[in-house]
Design an enzyme around this catalytic site. Sequence first.
Site, PDB file in Angstrom:
ATOM      1  N   LYS A  58      -7.493   2.595   5.932  1.00  0.00           N
ATOM      2  CA  LYS A  58      -6.907   1.736   5.477  1.00  0.00           C
ATOM      3  C   LYS A  58      -5.306   1.751   5.532  1.00  0.00           C
ATOM      4  O   LYS A  58      -4.571   0.826   5.612  1.00  0.00           O
ATOM      5  CB  LYS A  58      -7.358   1.128   4.048  1.00  0.00           C
ATOM      6  N   SER A  83     -10.602  -4.410  -3.784  1.00  0.00           N
ATOM      7  CA  SER A  83     -11.454  -3.753  -5.027  1.00  0.00           C
ATOM      8  C   SER A  83     -11.369  -2.299  -4.714  1.00  0.00           C
ATOM      9  O   SER A  83     -11.799  -1.570  -5.323  1.00  0.00           O
ATOM     10  CB  SER A  83     -12.794  -4.299  -5.086  1.00  0.00           C
TER      11      SER A  83
END
Lengths: 323, 323
Positions: A58, A83
């Site tokens: 990410k 999340s």
Amino acid sequence: MNAAVPPLPHFDDILNAAARIAPHARVTPLLRSRSLDDIAGCSLHFKCENLQRSGAFKFRGACNAVFALDDAAVSRGIVTQSSGNHGAALALASRLRGVPATVVVPEGAPAIKLAAIAAQGARIERCAPTMAARTAATDTLVERTGAHLVHPFDDRDVIAGQGTVALELLREAPDLDVLLAPVGGGGLLSGTSLAAKTLRPGITVYGAEPAGAADAHASLREGRCITDMTARTVCDGLRGHLAPRTLALLQRHVDGILLVDDDAVAAAMRLLWERLKLVVEPSGAIGLAAVLADRERFAGRQVGIVLSGGNVDLDQLPWQAQA
Amino acid sequence: MNAAVPPLPHFDDILNAAARIAPHARVTPLLRSRSLDDIAGCSLHFKCENLQRSGAFKFRGACNAVFALDDAAVSRGIVTQSSGNHGAALALASRLRGVPATVVVPEGAPAIKLAAIAAQGARIERCAPTMAARTAATDTLVERTGAHLVHPFDDRDVIAGQGTVALELLREAPDLDVLLAPVGGGGLLSGTSLAAKTLRPGITVYGAEPAGAADAHASLREGRCITDMTARTVCDGLRGHLAPRTLALLQRHVDGILLVDDDAVAAAMRLLWERLKLVVEPSGAIGLAAVLADRERFAGRQVGIVLSGGNVDLDQLPWQAQA
């Protein structure tokens, strides 16, 4: 329907992303294991994004998106909803850029991932655990503060950043027959499939998706984004739904979505810890699980697998008896 | 006393070992972590021998020893004694050479390490859990079968093979101020200290040893091999005692032995799993534990740490409550 699809990234965007993130991101190792090759019956090449900064791929997309913005755009800070791993990655990228970040986090997100977001200095704002609540809370924040939204996957720069995984993978293992990446919202799979099919048109690209969160599989079958399925899976990173942008890229570049049940994911995860000596989270182990669940499909082939992340609570391993 | 010391390896033996094992051993990654640097207050360079074949640096020495022998010497097979990683490494090296191996294993050795030895096709012979019983059983085997003994550390070729860890480490991080390696029997520490002091005479080399198995520390202080201490430590790979050969090398090349208690080892091990995303066994985590227990000594320096192995029972982690 294609008229509704927002601008898609091109291969050049991935090359530009590679240059943009180079000062910040790691070129992660590509590891092999003879014992896992024997078990799988094919040649496995593991791209270790669990060793990426912030513990997941990410960071590539977040870093590319944050550094692609001009000073005016980031002057009021960055906002995202996540999340987990995207939140920590965005927080790190913002810190490196020197701008404040706020992450909207649904109730119930893993404590270890919240701690990682906070450790990077980002502000956390809680919301109810539904996609609608997340989007509403994020929109409100953007309106109120003027901060810039960097979506976890429905973002051209984020997708281009994730695509750099495949650039590195094919540079080191140019003869791959197959590439496997996990699919949640589709940012990693859309970026890597675009890069892989451009560099090596004959390669087969699969997404690996939890059987308990099979919305990408259904979306490709039905040709539209299915967003009303309830995810039930140990893969906390793969509970998102496709957006029109990622769906469009998957329709062009992905050869299929392989569904894997949670027991197979847990077994593959343990095997990676034992044999590769790598801490990989459930979402990161699903590629190997997909191979082991369908050995014939991969027999004798050169298979690249993206181990997407390694952020896992060491007190709550899936093979431990519940306390 | 030096008259009793058997032939010591020289730096050239380490260079030859590097060439000999190159077709078989991995050049392991050297990993860094900004968050661990922040915690430690120095610059850490982790040499990932947990990612070596058979899951530990031991493969380097075993491979060098087995492939250094001529065909006549290996014609009746290879024998060793080991409670763990050397046994699996020797079994793998013997399989690659195409000769049978037998490993004498004391009762009480970790099941996961026994399984690794068996998985490489070696025969296992059990003995009582004392050094005397291990030596007697090994001697008997050698006499009865004519097999060649490859000692886990008291062997010139084994030590030279372990020294290749430092060649790779200093090739990639030539500016190291300090090198830290675990010490049990002293094979790794003697080989790496010889290589490191030759390549970079100003480097400081420390051994890291469990406080509950502090025989190397005592041996260096007293100038003789202390072999009658009972080891009490979670570091199952560091319970051995020095031999005259490894003691002599440590006396020449090592600047000190740092003692670390088991709680610090377990905490460092968990930190490596969480931050580096690497599965490292207790013995392999002791170098980081030594740094964190004595931050002032290392403040601001470039520190190389050998993560020596990653073979650990995932059902019995030191931070889990005992069942």
